[in-house]
Scaffold this motif. Structure first.
Motif, PDB file in Angstrom:
ATOM      1  N   MET A 248      34.442  34.242  51.086  1.00 33.51           N
ATOM      2  CA  MET A 248      35.767  34.093  50.487  1.00 33.51           C
ATOM      3  C   MET A 248      36.879  34.287  51.508  1.00 33.51           C
ATOM      4  O   MET A 248      38.070  34.196  51.163  1.00 33.51           O
ATOM      5  N   THR A 249      36.543  34.508  52.772  1.00 34.90           N
ATOM      6  CA  THR A 249      37.564  34.450  53.816  1.00 34.90           C
ATOM      7  C   THR A 249      38.254  33.088  53.809  1.00 34.90           C
ATOM      8  O   THR A 249      39.430  32.987  54.184  1.00 34.90           O
ATOM      9  N   LEU A 250      37.545  32.051  53.402  1.00 31.15           N
ATOM     10  CA  LEU A 250      38.143  30.715  53.341  1.00 31.15           C
ATOM     11  C   LEU A 250      39.136  30.591  52.192  1.00 31.15           C
ATOM     12  O   LEU A 250      39.895  29.615  52.130  1.00 31.15           O
ATOM     13  N   LEU A 251      39.142  31.554  51.271  1.00 28.58           N
ATOM     14  CA  LEU A 251      40.035  31.517  50.115  1.00 28.58           C
ATOM     15  C   LEU A 251      41.128  32.591  50.215  1.00 28.58           C
ATOM     16  O   LEU A 251      41.813  32.876  49.247  1.00 28.58           O
ATOM     17  N   ARG A 252      41.289  33.162  51.390  1.00 33.31           N
ATOM     18  CA  ARG A 252      42.298  34.201  51.584  1.00 33.31           C
ATOM     19  C   ARG A 252      43.683  33.650  51.227  1.00 33.31           C
ATOM     20  O   ARG A 252      44.094  32.598  51.717  1.00 33.31           O
ATOM     21  N   GLY A 253      44.386  34.370  50.349  1.00 35.00           N
ATOM     22  CA  GLY A 253      45.726  33.955  49.981  1.00 35.00           C
ATOM     23  C   GLY A 253      45.799  32.979  48.823  1.00 35.00           C
ATOM     24  O   GLY A 253      46.886  32.583  48.399  1.00 35.00           O
ATOM     25  N   VAL A 254      44.655  32.589  48.283  1.00 36.19           N
ATOM     26  CA  VAL A 254      44.640  31.666  47.146  1.00 36.19           C
ATOM     27  C   VAL A 254      44.905  32.451  45.855  1.00 36.19           C
ATOM     28  O   VAL A 254      44.138  33.343  45.501  1.00 36.19           O
ATOM     29  N   GLY A 255      45.989  32.154  45.170  1.00 33.30           N
ATOM     30  CA  GLY A 255      46.236  32.769  43.864  1.00 33.30           C
ATOM     31  C   GLY A 255      46.614  34.225  43.917  1.00 33.30           C
ATOM     32  O   GLY A 255      46.240  34.991  43.026  1.00 33.30           O
ATOM     33  N   ASP A 256      47.374  34.621  44.940  1.00 32.14           N
ATOM     34  CA  ASP A 256      47.800  36.015  45.001  1.00 32.14           C
ATOM     35  C   ASP A 256      48.754  36.356  43.867  1.00 32.14           C
ATOM     36  O   ASP A 256      49.400  35.483  43.278  1.00 32.14           O
ATOM     37  N   ASP A 257      48.841  37.646  43.565  1.00 24.29           N
ATOM     38  CA  ASP A 257      49.773  38.200  42.579  1.00 24.29           C
ATOM     39  C   ASP A 257      49.477  37.735  41.156  1.00 24.29           C
ATOM     40  O   ASP A 257      50.386  37.531  40.346  1.00 24.29           O
ATOM     41  N   LEU A 258      48.178  37.601  40.860  1.00 22.85           N
ATOM     42  CA  LEU A 258      47.736  37.245  39.516  1.00 22.85           C
ATOM     43  C   LEU A 258      46.727  38.284  39.028  1.00 22.85           C
ATOM     44  O   LEU A 258      45.988  38.849  39.832  1.00 22.85           O
ATOM     45  N   PRO A 259      46.641  38.523  37.710  1.00 22.56           N
ATOM     46  CA  PRO A 259      45.602  39.419  37.183  1.00 22.56           C
ATOM     47  C   PRO A 259      44.226  38.807  37.360  1.00 22.56           C
ATOM     48  O   PRO A 259      44.081  37.579  37.521  1.00 22.56           O
ATOM     49  N   LEU A 260      43.197  39.645  37.286  1.00 17.27           N
ATOM     50  CA  LEU A 260      41.839  39.239  37.639  1.00 17.27           C
ATOM     51  C   LEU A 260      41.379  37.977  36.932  1.00 17.27           C
ATOM     52  O   LEU A 260      40.960  37.009  37.580  1.00 17.27           O
TER      53      LEU A 260
ATOM     54  N   THR B  65      35.636  46.523  50.566  1.00 18.58           N
ATOM     55  CA  THR B  65      36.895  45.781  50.618  1.00 18.58           C
ATOM     56  C   THR B  65      37.011  44.776  49.488  1.00 18.58           C
ATOM     57  O   THR B  65      38.099  44.329  49.159  1.00 18.58           O
ATOM     58  N   ASP B  66      35.882  44.361  48.881  1.00 20.13           N
ATOM     59  CA  ASP B  66      35.811  43.180  48.025  1.00 20.13           C
ATOM     60  C   ASP B  66      36.057  41.965  48.912  1.00 20.13           C
ATOM     61  O   ASP B  66      36.110  42.075  50.129  1.00 20.13           O
ATOM     62  N   GLY B  67      36.213  40.792  48.315  1.00 23.37           N
ATOM     63  CA  GLY B  67      36.404  39.587  49.114  1.00 23.37           C
ATOM     64  C   GLY B  67      37.805  39.481  49.685  1.00 23.37           C
ATOM     65  O   GLY B  67      38.756  40.099  49.192  1.00 23.37           O
ATOM     66  N   ALA B  68      37.948  38.651  50.720  1.00 18.77           N
ATOM     67  CA  ALA B  68      39.247  38.489  51.364  1.00 18.77           C
ATOM     68  C   ALA B  68      40.240  37.740  50.490  1.00 18.77           C
ATOM     69  O   ALA B  68      41.426  37.686  50.823  1.00 18.77           O
ATOM     70  N   ALA B  69      39.790  37.164  49.385  1.00 25.28           N
ATOM     71  CA  ALA B  69      40.715  36.507  48.468  1.00 25.28           C
ATOM     72  C   ALA B  69      41.383  37.491  47.527  1.00 25.28           C
ATOM     73  O   ALA B  69      42.328  37.138  46.835  1.00 25.28           O
ATOM     74  N   SER B  70      40.914  38.733  47.502  1.00 22.09           N
ATOM     75  CA  SER B  70      41.513  39.714  46.586  1.00 22.09           C
ATOM     76  C   SER B  70      41.902  41.003  47.300  1.00 22.09           C
ATOM     77  O   SER B  70      42.192  41.991  46.642  1.00 22.09           O
TER      78      SER B  70
ATOM     79  N   GLN C  74      41.739  48.913  47.399  1.00 23.14           N
ATOM     80  CA  GLN C  74      42.805  47.958  47.670  1.00 23.14           C
ATOM     81  C   GLN C  74      42.715  46.739  46.762  1.00 23.14           C
ATOM     82  O   GLN C  74      43.717  46.283  46.209  1.00 23.14           O
ATOM     83  N   SER C  75      41.524  46.198  46.585  1.00 25.56           N
ATOM     84  CA  SER C  75      41.343  45.048  45.699  1.00 25.56           C
ATOM     85  C   SER C  75      41.710  45.406  44.266  1.00 25.56           C
ATOM     86  O   SER C  75      42.383  44.635  43.562  1.00 25.56           O
ATOM     87  N   ASN C  76      41.282  46.572  43.808  1.00 25.54           N
ATOM     88  CA  ASN C  76      41.577  46.983  42.430  1.00 25.54           C
ATOM     89  C   ASN C  76      43.082  47.139  42.205  1.00 25.54           C
ATOM     90  O   ASN C  76      43.598  46.796  41.137  1.00 25.54           O
ATOM     91  N   LEU C  77      43.799  47.632  43.205  1.00 22.21           N
ATOM     92  CA  LEU C  77      45.243  47.763  43.081  1.00 22.21           C
ATOM     93  C   LEU C  77      45.920  46.399  43.096  1.00 22.21           C
ATOM     94  O   LEU C  77      46.816  46.123  42.292  1.00 22.21           O
ATOM     95  N   LYS C  78      45.494  45.531  44.003  1.00 18.02           N
ATOM     96  CA  LYS C  78      46.147  44.226  44.149  1.00 18.02           C
ATOM     97  C   LYS C  78      45.979  43.369  42.896  1.00 18.02           C
ATOM     98  O   LYS C  78      46.882  42.618  42.516  1.00 18.02           O
ATOM     99  N   LEU C  79      44.816  43.477  42.235  1.00 16.16           N
ATOM    100  CA  LEU C  79      44.567  42.711  41.015  1.00 16.16           C
ATOM    101  C   LEU C  79      45.069  43.440  39.767  1.00 16.16           C
ATOM    102  O   LEU C  79      44.893  42.942  38.658  1.00 16.16           O
ATOM    103  N   GLY C  80      45.667  44.604  39.961  1.00 17.16           N
ATOM    104  CA  GLY C  80      46.186  45.337  38.824  1.00 17.16           C
ATOM    105  C   GLY C  80      45.111  45.878  37.907  1.00 17.16           C
ATOM    106  O   GLY C  80      45.357  46.114  36.719  1.00 17.16           O
ATOM    107  N   SER C  81      43.913  46.120  38.457  1.00 17.19           N
ATOM    108  CA  SER C  81      42.789  46.556  37.627  1.00 17.19           C
ATOM    109  C   SER C  81      42.827  48.050  37.322  1.00 17.19           C
ATOM    110  O   SER C  81      42.265  48.492  36.318  1.00 17.19           O
TER     111      SER C  81
END
Length: 438
Positions: A76-88, A305-310, A279-286
């Motif tokens: 998911m490094t290839l999906l880094r930055g896809v769909g940021d600032d959205l709930p899970l 870390t979870d995936g680089a997309a989250s 960090q992933s849990n905070l960014k996705l608002g989980s």
């Protein structure tokens, strides 16, 4: 006359940090094959029978155990930055799943190589990965020189599809488990109870027991997920996994953000390992996992870390620092998670979470030589009142200079020894254009 043994000697001029203890340098390590056979402070003096075939002198280095990333989706490094600032669920269903439908084995291979490059630069020597087309991910991981716990992500509701995925997992275990001199391990990977019905979870548990491997799964990541299962089943996702028999085999449960006190007791009773992904849990608002409660009850917890997309990076130094500070603020208690605990989560506890044998995640005699060497002259360590504290609260990926896995150098002066970084950079950019083309 002593039996002669060919050994490698590594001398470091800085301190050694191991198992929450700081040993002032200089120090040395004697390595035979892939393992540390002894170490000590001061100058190296050979023991009877030791024949030094290689000698590395790193005068300006601090030695720590390799960091362990206990949860992620490497490609998911290839999906880094896809769909940021959205709930899970919005992020998954509207942004991630549509692009993942375009992924090819080539994408997974190069995305995983990109992840390995990034992880090595931040001192990670072992990681967990659950994704698709995992044969290509296994190739990439093996070539990197790193350790990896790999799983095909399983999600299916139709019996025919479930049977196909079980057979694919069986073949993956049989083809890759224990390969690359044992650096590659395989587990079964049911995605989550909301994508794997309970009978399917039971079948996965049975297959894992038959093959003698563990399981990776996402559990209780969001409040909505927990509420749904309580409403429909009268059980939390963790309770349902227990009822399905999943915990009869070694299990690594990612997230567990909304684990109840009863869930924590279930995890402890079955020795379920947990991957905390702050960090992933905070960014996705989980939300925030009850880490102090789990640790006080004796649950084995590693950091991921979870995936680089989250996340959106794979830097375990950031996860250590966040794990130590987040819970202090959430609990209004500066002692909630101290630096020593955060360091253990990223090293020895993380190794246990990945089902690695005793000794992994340490630098003690008999342990595999998985080691990170940091720049002792970094401003983060100048001056140093408490080196363990510096590692957690001040240090970062930019302090990493060298990485050794199983006695082999896989990063030297921040250059990977087995990865073609120019090719990785080219392929990642090319594949990004293919994946996001309208």
């Amino acid at each position: 006359m002593a039996h002669e043994r060919a050994v490698t000697v590594l001398e470091v001029g800085g301190a050694v940090v191991d198992r929450q203890t700081v040993y002032p340098g200089p120090a040395y390590f004697v390595i035979e094959g892939s393992n540390i056979v002894r170490h000590g402070e001061g100058a190296y003096e050979p023991e009877p029978g030791e024949v030094v075939v290689r000698r590395w002198r790193k005068r300006d280095r601090i030695a720590i155990p390799g960091l362990v990333n206990a949860h992620g989706h490497a490609a998911m490094t290839l999906l880094r930055g896809v769909g940021d600032d959205l709930p899970l669920m919005t992020w998954l269903q509207e942004r991630i799943f549509p692009i993942e439908a375009r992924l090819t084995g080539e994408c997974v291979y190069w995305g995983t190589q990109l992840a390995c490059w990034e992880m090595l630069l931040s001192g990670t020597t072992a990681y967990a990965d659950m994704y698709m087309m995992m044969e290509r991910a296994a190739e990439a991981a093996a070539e990197s020189g790193m350790r990896a716990l790999l799983s095909i992500g399983l999600a299916a509701t139709e019996p025919e599809v479930q049977a196909e995925k079980l057979e694919a997992s069986r073949a993956f275990v049989q083809g890759w488990h224990g390969t690359a001199d044992g650096r590659i391990q395989v587990a079964l990977g049911p995605h989550a109870p909301y994508t794997c019905p309970e009978p399917f979870l039971s079948q996965i548990a049975d297959l894992a027991a038959e093959l003698g491997v563990g399981i990776q799964i996402h559990l209780s990541e969001t409040r909505g997920e927990v509420d749904q299962f309580l409403s429909q089943e009268g059980l939390t996702p963790i309770g349902l996994a227990e009822r399905a028999g999943l915990f009869q085999v070694p299990t690594l449960a990612a997230h567990c953000v909304h684990a109840t006190q009863n869930d924590i007791e279930v995890l402890r009773a079955h020795d379920v390992r947990v991957a905390h992904n702050p960090q992933s849990n905070l960014k996705l608002g989980s939300g925030i996992m009850p880490l102090p409660d789990m640790l006080s009850r004796g649950v084995t917890v590693g950091l991921g870390t979870d995936g680089a997309a989250s996340n959106n990076n794979l830097d375990m130094f950031e996860e250590m620092r966040l794990a130590a500070t987040l819970h202090k603020g959430a609990r209004e208690d500066a002692t909630a998670v101290d630096a020593a605990t955060a360091f253990a989560l990223a090293t020895e506890f993380g190794a246990r979470a990945l089902f690695l044998p005793e000794g992994h995640g340490t630098l003690r005699a008999g342990a595999p030589c998985d080691m990170v060497l940091l720049d002792a002259h970094s401003p983060h360590f100048t001056p140093s009142h408490d080196l363990l504290s510096d590692l957690v609260y001040a240090a970062g990926a930019d302090d990493v200079r060298d990485v050794i896995v199983a006695g082999e150098w896989v990063l030297q002066n921040r250059e990977p020894t087995a990865l073609d970084v120019e090719r990785i950079r080219y392929e990642a950019r090319r594949l990004k254009d293919l994946l996001t083309r309208a």
